[in-house]
Design a protein around this motif. Structure first.
Motif, PDB file in Angstrom:
ATOM      1  N   ILE A 108      93.683   0.020  23.679  1.00  0.00           N
ATOM      2  CA  ILE A 108      94.385   1.153  23.798  1.00  0.00           C
ATOM      3  C   ILE A 108      93.699   2.553  23.217  1.00  0.00           C
ATOM      4  CG2 ILE A 108      96.751   2.300  23.474  1.00  0.00           C
ATOM      5  CD1 ILE A 108      97.433  -0.740  23.582  1.00  0.00           C
ATOM      6  N   ASP A 109      93.933   3.631  23.709  1.00  0.00           N
ATOM      7  CA  ASP A 109      93.541   4.869  23.185  1.00  0.00           C
ATOM      8  C   ASP A 109      91.730   4.867  23.170  1.00  0.00           C
ATOM      9  OD1 ASP A 109      95.712   6.324  23.138  1.00  0.00           O
ATOM     10  OD2 ASP A 109      96.390   5.270  21.425  1.00  0.00           O
ATOM     11  N   SER A 110      90.925   4.183  23.831  1.00  0.00           N
ATOM     12  CA  SER A 110      89.745   3.760  23.582  1.00  0.00           C
ATOM     13  C   SER A 110      88.907   4.206  24.916  1.00  0.00           C
ATOM     14  CB  SER A 110      89.442   2.599  22.938  1.00  0.00           C
ATOM     15  OG  SER A 110      89.986   1.509  24.050  1.00  0.00           O
ATOM     16  N   GLY A 111      89.680   5.139  25.632  1.00  0.00           N
ATOM     17  CA  GLY A 111      88.783   5.520  26.884  1.00  0.00           C
ATOM     18  C   GLY A 111      88.940   4.217  28.214  1.00  0.00           C
ATOM     19  N   HIS A 112      89.694   3.418  28.014  1.00  0.00           N
ATOM     20  CA  HIS A 112      89.839   2.168  29.090  1.00  0.00           C
ATOM     21  C   HIS A 112      90.998   2.761  29.980  1.00  0.00           C
ATOM     22  CE1 HIS A 112      87.984  -0.486  26.092  1.00  0.00           C
ATOM     23  NE2 HIS A 112      87.431  -0.997  27.187  1.00  0.00           N
ATOM     24  N   GLU A 113      90.631   2.363  31.135  1.00  0.00           N
ATOM     25  CA  GLU A 113      91.570   2.882  32.330  1.00  0.00           C
ATOM     26  C   GLU A 113      92.258   1.827  33.056  1.00  0.00           C
ATOM     27  OE1 GLU A 113      90.242   6.615  34.581  1.00  0.00           O
ATOM     28  OE2 GLU A 113      89.695   4.863  35.813  1.00  0.00           O
ATOM     29  N   VAL A 114      93.517   1.785  33.502  1.00  0.00           N
ATOM     30  CA  VAL A 114      93.931   0.774  34.137  1.00  0.00           C
ATOM     31  C   VAL A 114      93.747   1.208  35.770  1.00  0.00           C
ATOM     32  CG1 VAL A 114      96.360  -0.625  34.778  1.00  0.00           C
ATOM     33  CG2 VAL A 114      96.107   0.365  32.483  1.00  0.00           C
ATOM     34  N   ARG A 115      93.417   0.255  36.685  1.00  0.00           N
ATOM     35  CA  ARG A 115      93.022   0.516  38.012  1.00  0.00           C
ATOM     36  C   ARG A 115      93.875  -0.377  38.793  1.00  0.00           C
ATOM     37  NH1 ARG A 115      87.066   2.433  38.931  1.00  0.00           N
ATOM     38  NH2 ARG A 115      87.055   4.456  37.515  1.00  0.00           N
ATOM     39  N   ASP A 125      92.452  -0.246  53.229  1.00  0.00           N
ATOM     40  CA  ASP A 125      92.302  -0.707  51.733  1.00  0.00           C
ATOM     41  C   ASP A 125      92.249   0.557  50.864  1.00  0.00           C
ATOM     42  OD1 ASP A 125      91.717  -3.138  53.196  1.00  0.00           O
ATOM     43  OD2 ASP A 125      89.880  -3.126  52.879  1.00  0.00           O
ATOM     44  N   ASN A 126      92.909   0.236  49.564  1.00  0.00           N
ATOM     45  CA  ASN A 126      92.920   1.328  48.882  1.00  0.00           C
ATOM     46  C   ASN A 126      92.250   1.052  47.440  1.00  0.00           C
ATOM     47  OD1 ASN A 126      94.568   3.765  50.038  1.00  0.00           O
ATOM     48  ND2 ASN A 126      96.048   1.924  50.280  1.00  0.00           N
ATOM     49  N   ARG A 127      90.913   1.602  47.255  1.00  0.00           N
ATOM     50  CA  ARG A 127      90.271   1.203  46.062  1.00  0.00           C
ATOM     51  C   ARG A 127      90.848   2.320  45.065  1.00  0.00           C
ATOM     52  NH1 ARG A 127      83.936   1.720  45.587  1.00  0.00           N
ATOM     53  NH2 ARG A 127      83.730   0.828  43.661  1.00  0.00           N
ATOM     54  N   ALA A 128      91.203   1.812  43.885  1.00  0.00           N
ATOM     55  CA  ALA A 128      91.692   2.772  42.807  1.00  0.00           C
ATOM     56  C   ALA A 128      93.035   3.552  43.478  1.00  0.00           C
ATOM     57  CB  ALA A 128      90.806   3.642  42.193  1.00  0.00           C
ATOM     58  N   ASP A 129      94.030   2.833  44.234  1.00  0.00           N
ATOM     59  CA  ASP A 129      95.283   3.537  44.453  1.00  0.00           C
ATOM     60  C   ASP A 129      95.637   4.188  43.309  1.00  0.00           C
ATOM     61  OD1 ASP A 129      97.764   3.819  45.378  1.00  0.00           O
ATOM     62  OD2 ASP A 129      97.783   2.094  46.766  1.00  0.00           O
ATOM     63  N   VAL A 130      95.577   3.474  42.083  1.00  0.00           N
ATOM     64  CA  VAL A 130      96.191   4.337  40.823  1.00  0.00           C
ATOM     65  C   VAL A 130      94.810   4.063  40.009  1.00  0.00           C
ATOM     66  CG1 VAL A 130      97.557   3.828  38.798  1.00  0.00           C
ATOM     67  CG2 VAL A 130      98.536   3.461  41.030  1.00  0.00           C
ATOM     68  N   ALA A 131      94.532   4.956  39.221  1.00  0.00           N
ATOM     69  CA  ALA A 131      93.688   4.971  38.383  1.00  0.00           C
ATOM     70  C   ALA A 131      94.053   5.944  36.903  1.00  0.00           C
ATOM     71  CB  ALA A 131      92.123   5.449  38.461  1.00  0.00           C
ATOM     72  N   PRO A 142     105.543   7.641  34.610  1.00  0.00           N
ATOM     73  CA  PRO A 142     105.287   7.144  35.730  1.00  0.00           C
ATOM     74  C   PRO A 142     103.996   8.051  36.418  1.00  0.00           C
ATOM     75  CG  PRO A 142     107.460   7.961  35.633  1.00  0.00           C
ATOM     76  CD  PRO A 142     107.009   8.143  34.403  1.00  0.00           C
ATOM     77  N   VAL A 143     103.272   7.449  36.985  1.00  0.00           N
ATOM     78  CA  VAL A 143     102.311   8.396  37.985  1.00  0.00           C
ATOM     79  C   VAL A 143     102.483   7.799  39.379  1.00  0.00           C
ATOM     80  CG1 VAL A 143     100.577   8.873  36.118  1.00  0.00           C
ATOM     81  CG2 VAL A 143     100.518   6.671  37.494  1.00  0.00           C
ATOM     82  N   SER A 144     102.083   8.653  40.427  1.00  0.00           N
ATOM     83  CA  SER A 144     102.171   8.123  41.762  1.00  0.00           C
ATOM     84  C   SER A 144     100.683   7.684  42.325  1.00  0.00           C
ATOM     85  CB  SER A 144     102.667   9.055  42.728  1.00  0.00           C
ATOM     86  OG  SER A 144     101.977  10.593  42.360  1.00  0.00           O
ATOM     87  N   GLY A 145     100.792   6.647  43.242  1.00  0.00           N
ATOM     88  CA  GLY A 145      99.412   6.347  43.682  1.00  0.00           C
ATOM     89  C   GLY A 145      98.933   6.977  44.882  1.00  0.00           C
ATOM     90  N   ARG A 146      97.780   6.762  45.260  1.00  0.00           N
ATOM     91  CA  ARG A 146      97.077   7.549  46.454  1.00  0.00           C
ATOM     92  C   ARG A 146      97.563   6.792  47.826  1.00  0.00           C
ATOM     93  NH1 ARG A 146      91.820   8.050  47.230  1.00  0.00           N
ATOM     94  NH2 ARG A 146      91.464   5.853  46.596  1.00  0.00           N
ATOM     95  N   GLY A 147      97.771   5.469  47.663  1.00  0.00           N
ATOM     96  CA  GLY A 147      98.049   4.575  48.829  1.00  0.00           C
ATOM     97  C   GLY A 147      99.262   3.908  48.964  1.00  0.00           C
ATOM     98  N   TYR A 148      99.506   2.804  48.735  1.00  0.00           N
ATOM     99  CA  TYR A 148     100.840   2.079  48.874  1.00  0.00           C
ATOM    100  C   TYR A 148     101.809   2.165  47.563  1.00  0.00           C
ATOM    101  CZ  TYR A 148      97.942   0.191  52.665  1.00  0.00           C
ATOM    102  OH  TYR A 148      97.190   0.136  53.629  1.00  0.00           O
TER     103      TYR A 148
END
Ligand SMILES: Cc1cc2nc3c(=O)[nH]c(=O)nc-3n(C[C@H](O)[C@H](O)[C@H](O)COP(=O)(O)OP(=O)(O)OC[C@H]3O[C@@H](n4cnc5c(N)ncnc54)[C@H](O)[C@@H]3O)c2cc1C
Ligand SMILES: Cc1cc2nc3c(=O)[nH]c(=O)nc-3n(C[C@H](O)[C@H](O)[C@H](O)COP(=O)(O)O)c2cc1C
Lengths: 156, 742
Positions: A108-115, A125-131, A142-148
C-alpha cells in the motif's frame, strides 16, 4: 516476486501466522447491466512500472476463457500456481463481487496498482477495465470502469 | 421395440426438443446475417499490417482487433477513458456501425443452451440433444425398414396422411438434424466432463523482448506477412509499456509480435485437437459457414412438424392397436401366434384364438409376423394368421417376414398352420397367406392342418376352422369373432355424368356429397362430424354397401380427395351386376351407405420423376384424380383405352383442360370399336422406345382397371423392359410399377 506472492498467499492461507503488517482489504466490484452472459474478471496487482505482481481473485471457472483476460493472462502467464485457490464463479450482469483479502502493508502507498480485466462471451474484452493506485487516500473512494464495471472500490 | 425407442423419448422431450429446434433455427440465421454485413476482400489483397494501420488511424486508442469467421472485423478501442467497440471495414478502416451483439440473439442463445436455467438447463439441453440423436437413428432404421432397405430411402414413399408427411419431412431433415444432435451432444458431454475437452493454452509470453522504440503497426514485418482473411485476433500492447508485445492469433496458430522489431516470437501452430474442436463447434453453429447454418436451420424447423405428426401417428396407433393380454415371452411359449395385418382386422381374430388357447391351458406368445424370432425353444405349435394387400403382397406387419424366415431355426417338434384373410374381389385372393404357407413348409416344418382361406372376414368360416383345429390338436376350441363392420356414413348423389350407352359399356362418373348436411344447426352439426371422417385421396377405395341384406360391400376407386369435399367414382355397369346396377339406377338426391378403405400402395411418386398412367374404361377415375392434383406440373403421361371416342371417352373435356395447363404432359387414347380398333396395349407398343427412355430416367408406372387389361399391359412392359435387362417385378420391388386391378 516470491515475497509478494507469499504475502498475497495470506489471503487464503491460514496455515501461515498472520504477519504483523498484514491488513484486511475488501474489494468491491459492481457490474453494469451489460446484458450478456456472466463476466469473467481478474483482479490483480501491478507495480509502479505496470509489471504484474500477483493475482487477487479470478471470477470464472473455465480456464479456457482466461486468455481473454489479456493483461492478467500476460502477467500471470496463466500459470495455475498463480491463481490456485483464488477463483470463484463468474459474475452475472448487474451483480457485485465482494472479496476480502489480507494484504502485506508494504503493497500500500508504494506505487502498486489494482487492475481489473473483464471479458464476456461474444462481447468485447476489457484489459484494465479498472486501474487504480492502491493508496490509503484512495480507500473507500469508488471509481468507474471503462468496460463492464460500474464502480470499483477498496476499503481497509 | 425400435418403435418405442423412437417414440417414447420424443413424447417425453417434445417441449424441449421443439424449443431447441426453433431457437436453433433462429440462431442459424446469424452466420448468414453476419456474412451479409461483412466486407471480405479477396485473399492476398489486404495484410493484417495494412488493415491494422488503417484501423489505428481511425481509432488511435485501438486495443484489440477481432475478425470472426464470417469475415466481420471488430475493433475494441478506448477513447477519452471510455471503452467502445465498432464493426469496421477492414479495407478502409472506417466504421460500419457499433458492435452490439443483439440482445435478442443472446436471449435466444441462452434459451437454446440452457432454457434460461443455467447449469440444470444445460443438462436438460444436453440430454435432449442425445435423445434427438437416438430419435434420428431409430427413425432412420424404421424408415429404411418400412421402405424396404436403405437404398429405398431415396425412392418415393408410400403411405397416407400423417404417416406420409412424417416420413417425407424426416427424410429431408434427418441429415441436418443428425449433425446438429451429434455435435450438440458432443459439446454438452464435454461441458459436463464426460468427454475430454481439448484446450490450446497457446504459447507462453516471450521471456525477452527488444524493448526498443515501437514502430507503427503497419510497418511490422510479421503482420504484413499475414493475410487479413487468416486473422482471428490481434491484441495491441498496453500503451506506453515497451516490454509489452502484440498477441497475434491466426487460423494457423498464435504467437507474439515485438512492437519495435516487428519480429514474430514464440509462434505455436494450432494443435490438431483444437482444430477438430473448433470444427465441431462450427458444424454445430454454422459459424463462418453460412450455407450450412441455413441448411441446419431449415432442418431444425422440421422438428415441430415431426413432433405433431409423430404424436398423431402414436395416437392413431394406440387407438387401433389391440392390446395383447396374457402374452408370454418367446422363451416360455408353447404356442406362438404370428399376425400379418395392415388395417387391424386380422388382430381381432387373433385375439379370439389366443383367448381360447390360453383358456385351454396353453402358454401363448402372440406377435406380428415382422417380429419372427430366431427360434422358439419350447414351442410345439406355430399359427400364422395373415391378410393380403396390394396385389397379393404382404400387409404392413408382415413385410419383413420372408427375409427374417431365412434366419429362422425351427425345432424339429414345431408344427404349424396358416390361416389367410382376404377378399375374393381382388385378383390374388389370399396370395400372401399361400406364400407364407409354402415358405414355412420349405423350412422343413410340418403342417398341423392345411392352409385355409377366409373371404371377407367371415365369422362362420373362422369358427369352422377353429373346430377343425380343435380336432387336430385334441383340444376342442370354440372360436367366435364377429368383426365390427367398418363405420359407414351416408352419401348423397350430387351429380352424375353418363357415358358409353351407345357402345354397350354404360359407365358413369358419380359425385357424392356427405348426406344430411341440411340447413341451420343441422348443417353445423354435420359439418363438425365431417372432420371425423377418415382422410382419403385419389386412389383410395370407397366401399359401397348394396341395399340387399347380407351382400358384401363393393369397392370403387376414388378419383377425388377429401379436400375437394366430394366423393367421385367412376362405375362401369356389369351385366346383371348387383351393386353397379344399383349405382347406375341412382338419381341425384338418392343416398347410399359407404365407408373408406385406404389404399396407400397406389399413389403417384412425389418429386420430379415422370409418371406413366395406364388405364382402360372406368380405370381412368383415380388416374384423372392424380392428374388433377398434379399442380406441381411433374411430367405425367396418360394412356387410356375405351370403345369409342364419341360415346365413352370419359373425362374428355377435363383432360383437354389439363393438357392445356400442363398438369398432363401427354395423352394417348385407343378405341376398340372405332376404325382404329386399337387397345391401350397397342399404343404402348407404338411408344416403346420413348417409354423405355422414361423408365431409364426412373419413371413410375401406375395401372388401373380390369384384370385382363392389366395382364396385357404387363406383357407389353416385359417386352419394353427386356433390353434394359429388367422385369416388371424389379420395378414393382422399387415401388415403380403399381396396380389397382379388379
Ligand atoms: C380394389 C377394387 C377397385 C375397384 N374399382 C372399381 C372402379 O373404380 N369402377 C368400377 O366400375 N368397378 C370397380 N371395382 C369392381 C367393383 O367393386 C365390383 O366388383 C363391380 O362393380 C361389380 O359388382 P356388382 O355388384 O355390380 O356385380 P356382381 O353382382 O357382384 O356380379 C355380377 C356379374 O358381373 C361380373 N363381374 C363382377 N365384377 C366384375 C369385374 N370387375 N369385371 C368384369 N366382370 C365382373 C360377375 O362375374 C357377374 O357375372 C373395383 C374392385 C376392386 C376389388
Ligand atoms: C388396397 C387393398 C388391397 C387388397 N388386396 C388384396 C389381395 O390382393 N388379395 C386378397 O385376398 N385380399 C386383398 N385385400 C383384402 C384384405 O386382405 C382383407 O380386407 C383383410 O381382411 C384385411 O385384414 P387386415 O385389416 O388385418 O389387414 C385388399 C384390401 C385392400 C384395402
Amino acid at each position: 516476486m516470491k515475497k509478494i506472492l507469499l504475502a498475497l498467499g495470506l489471503a487464503v492461507s491460514v496455515a501461515l501466522p498472520a504477519l504483523a503488517q498484514a491488513r484486511e482489504v475488501t474489494f468491491t466490484t459492481e457490474l453494469l447491466d451489460y446484458g450478456g452472459d456472466g463476466a469473467y474478471m481478474a483482479l490483480y496487482l501491478t507495480d509502479a512500472s505496470g509489471a504484474y505482481r500477483g493475482t487477487l481473485w479470478v471470477a470464472g471457472k473455465k480456464s479456457k476463457y482466461y486468455k481473454h483476460l489479456s493483461g492478467w493472462a500476460r502477467g500471470s502467464r496463466l500459470d495455475p500456481a498463480e491463481y490456485d485457490g483464488l477463483t470463484g464463479a463468474s459474475i452475472t450482469s448487474g451483480r457485485t463481487l465482494k472479496i476480502t483479502l489480507d494484504l502485506d502493508d508494504a503493497l500500500i502507498d508504494s506505487g502498486h496498482e489494482v487492475r481489473v480485466d473483464t471479458a464476456v462471451e461474444d462481447m468485447r474484452d476489457n484489459r484494465a477495465d479498472v486501474a487504480v493506485p492502491l493508496t490509503t487516500e484512495g480507500a473507500g473512494k469508488p471509481v468507474s470502469g471503462r468496460g463492464y464495471v460500474r464502480s470499483f472500490r477498496y476499503d481497509f | 421395440m425400435l418403435r418405442i425407442l423412437h417414440g417414447l423419448p420424443g413424447l417425453f422431450a417434445v417441449v424441449f426438443l421443439a424449443t431447441l429446434a426453433v431457437t436453433g433455427s433462429i440462431l442459424a440465421l446469424a452466420p448468414a446475417l453476419d456474412r451479409a454485413g461483412a466486407v471480405v476482400p479477396p485473399a492476398g489483397d489486404v495484410s493484417v499490417a495494412q488493415m491494422a494501420g488503417r484501423v489505428v488511424s481511425n481509432y488511435p486508442g485501438t486495443e484489440q482487433i477481432v475478425r470472426d469467421l464470417s469475415g466481420q472485423v471488430v475493433v475494441y478501442y478506448s477513447r477519452d477513458g471510455q471503452a467502445g467497440a465498432n464493426r469496421v471495414n477492414p479495407v478502409t478502416g472506417e466504421r460500419l456501425g457499433a458492435y452490439q451483439p443483439s440482445a435478442f440473439f443472446v436471449w435466444i442463445r441462452d434459451l437454446h443452451r440452457s432454457f434460461l436455467l443455467d447449469t440444470p438447463g444445460r443438462m436438460v439441453a444436453g440430454i435432449s440433444a442425445a435423445l434427438m440423436l437416438l430419435i434420428c437413428l431409430s427413425g432412420m432404421v424404421l424408415l429404411a425398414r418400412r421402405s424396404g432397405g436403405w437404398r429405398a430411402l431415396m425412392r418415393p414413399l408410400a403411405g397416407t396422411g400423417s404417416k406420409r408427411v412424417h416420413a417425407e419431412i424426416a427424410r429431408l431433415a434427418v441429415l441436418g438434424l443428425l449433425l446438429s444432435a451429434l455435435t450438440g451432444s458432443f459439446l454438452s458431454a464435454q461441458r459436463f466432463g464426460l468427454l475430454p475437452e481439448v484446450s490450446d493454452p497457446g504459447p507462453g509470453f516471450p521471456a525477452k523482448v527488444s524493448g526498443g522504440q515501437p514502430r507503427p503497426v503497419d510497418q511490422l514485418q510479421a503482420l504484413s506477412e499475414v493475410d487479413l482473411n487468416d486473422l482471428r485476433e490481434l491484441v495491441f500492447p498496453y500503451p506506453d509499456d515497451p516490454q509489452d508485445v502484440y498477441s497475434l492469433t491466426t487460423t494457423g496458430g498464435s504467437g507474439f509480435v515485438d512492437q519495435a522489431t516487428g519480429e514474430l516470437l514464440q509462434f505455436q501452430p494450432r494443435s490438431t485437437g483444437s482444430v477438430v474442436q473448433q470444427w465441431i463447434m462450427r458444424l454445430h453453429t454454422g459459424e463462418g459457414l453460412w450455407w450450412l447454418g441455413l441448411i441446419l436451420g431449415v432442418a431444425a424447423l422440421g422438428v415441430p412438424a415431426l413432433s405433431v405428426t409423430g404424436a398423431i401417428i402414436w395416437w392413431q396407433r394406440r387407438r387401433s392397436s389391440v392390446q395383447v393380454q396374457d402374452n408370454v415371452t418367446v422363451a416360455e411359449a408353447d404356442v406362438v401366434v404370428l399376425v400379418g395385418s395392415e388395417a387391424g382386422a386380422t388382430w381381432g381374430f387373433t385375439r379370439a384364438l389366443q383367448t381360447e388357447l390360453t383358456k385351454a391351458g396353453f402358454r401363448v406368445h402372440c406377435a406380428e409376423m415382422n417380429a419372427l424370432a430366431h427360434s422358439y425353444p419350447r414351442a410345439a405349435m406355430l399359427f400364422v394368421l395373415t391378410s393380403t394387400y396390394g396385389d397379393g403382397d404382404a400387409p404392413a406387419s408382415a413385410r419383413q417376414f420372408m427375409t427374417r424366415l431365412r434366419d429362422f431355426r425351427a425345432g424339429s417338434a414345431l408344427k404349424y398352420a396358416v390361416l389367410g384373410f382376404g377378399d375374393r374381389q381382388f385378383p390374388n385372393f389370399c396370395q400372401f397367406a399361400l406364400e407364407a404357407d409354402e415358405a414355412l413348409a420349405g423350412k422343413g416344418l410340418s403342417r398341423i392342418q392345411p392352409v385355409e382361406l377366409i373371404d371377407r372376414c367371415s365369422a362362420a368360416r373362422f369358427s369352422e376352422w377353429g373346430d377343425r383345429l380343435g380336432t387336430a390338436i385334441g383340444t376342442p376350441l370354440s372360436l367366435s369373432h364377429d368383426p365390427v363392420p367398418p363405420r359407414t356414413f351416408r352419401l348423397e348423389l350430387a351429380q352424375r355424368v353418363d357415358y358409353g350407352l351407345a357402345v354397350q359399356a354404360p359407365t358413369s362418373i358419380l359425385r357424392f356429397r356427405l348426406a344430411d348436411a341440411g340447413q341451420g344447426w343441422r348443417s353445423w352439426f354435420f359439418r363438425a362430424r365431417r372432420h371425423s371422417l377418415p382422410a382419403f385421396e385419389a386412389g383410395d377405395l370407397l366401399g359401397i354397401l348394396p341395399p340387399q341384406e347380407g351382400q358384401d360391400a363393393r369397392f370403387y376407386s376414388l378419383a377425388s380427395s377429401a379436400s375437394e369435399g366430394v366423393f367421385e367414382i367412376c362405375v362401369r355397369k356389369q351385366p346383371g351386376g348387383l351393386c353397379s346396377g344399383y349405382l347406375h339406377g341412382l338419381k341425384p338426391g338418392d343416398s347410399v351407405e359407404a365407408f373408406i378403405r385406404q389404399n396407400p400402395g397406389f399413389r403417384p411418386a412425389t418429386g420430379t420423376v415422370p409418371v406413366i398412367l395406364i388405364g382402360a374404361g372406368a380405370g381412368i377415375g383415380p388416374l384423372t384424380g392424380f392428374i388433377r392434383k398434379n399442380t406441381a406440373r411433374n411430367p405425367m403421361y396418360l394412356y387410356w383405352g375405351g370403345r369409342s371416342a364419341n360415346s365413352d371417352f370419359l373425362y374428355q373435356p377435363e383432360l383437354g383442360h389439363y393438357l392445356k395447363d400442363r398438369r398432363l404432359t401427354g395423352l394417348s387414347t385407343a378405341f376398340s370399336r372405332s376404325d382404329e380398333r386399337a387397345y391401350v396395349q397397342d399404343r404402348l407398343r407404338q411408344d416403346e422406345r420413348a417409354l423405355r427412355k422414361l423408365v431409364e430416367t426412373g419413371a413410375q408406372v401406375l395401372v388401373c382397371g380390369g384384370r385382363d387389361m392389366a395382364a396385357g399391359v404387363k406383357q407389353v412392359f416385359e417386352e419394353i423392359l427386356q433390353p434394359l435387362r429388367l422385369e416388371v417385378d424389379d420395378l414393382r420391388v422399387q415401388g415403380r410399377y403399381l396396380e389397382d386391378v379388379y
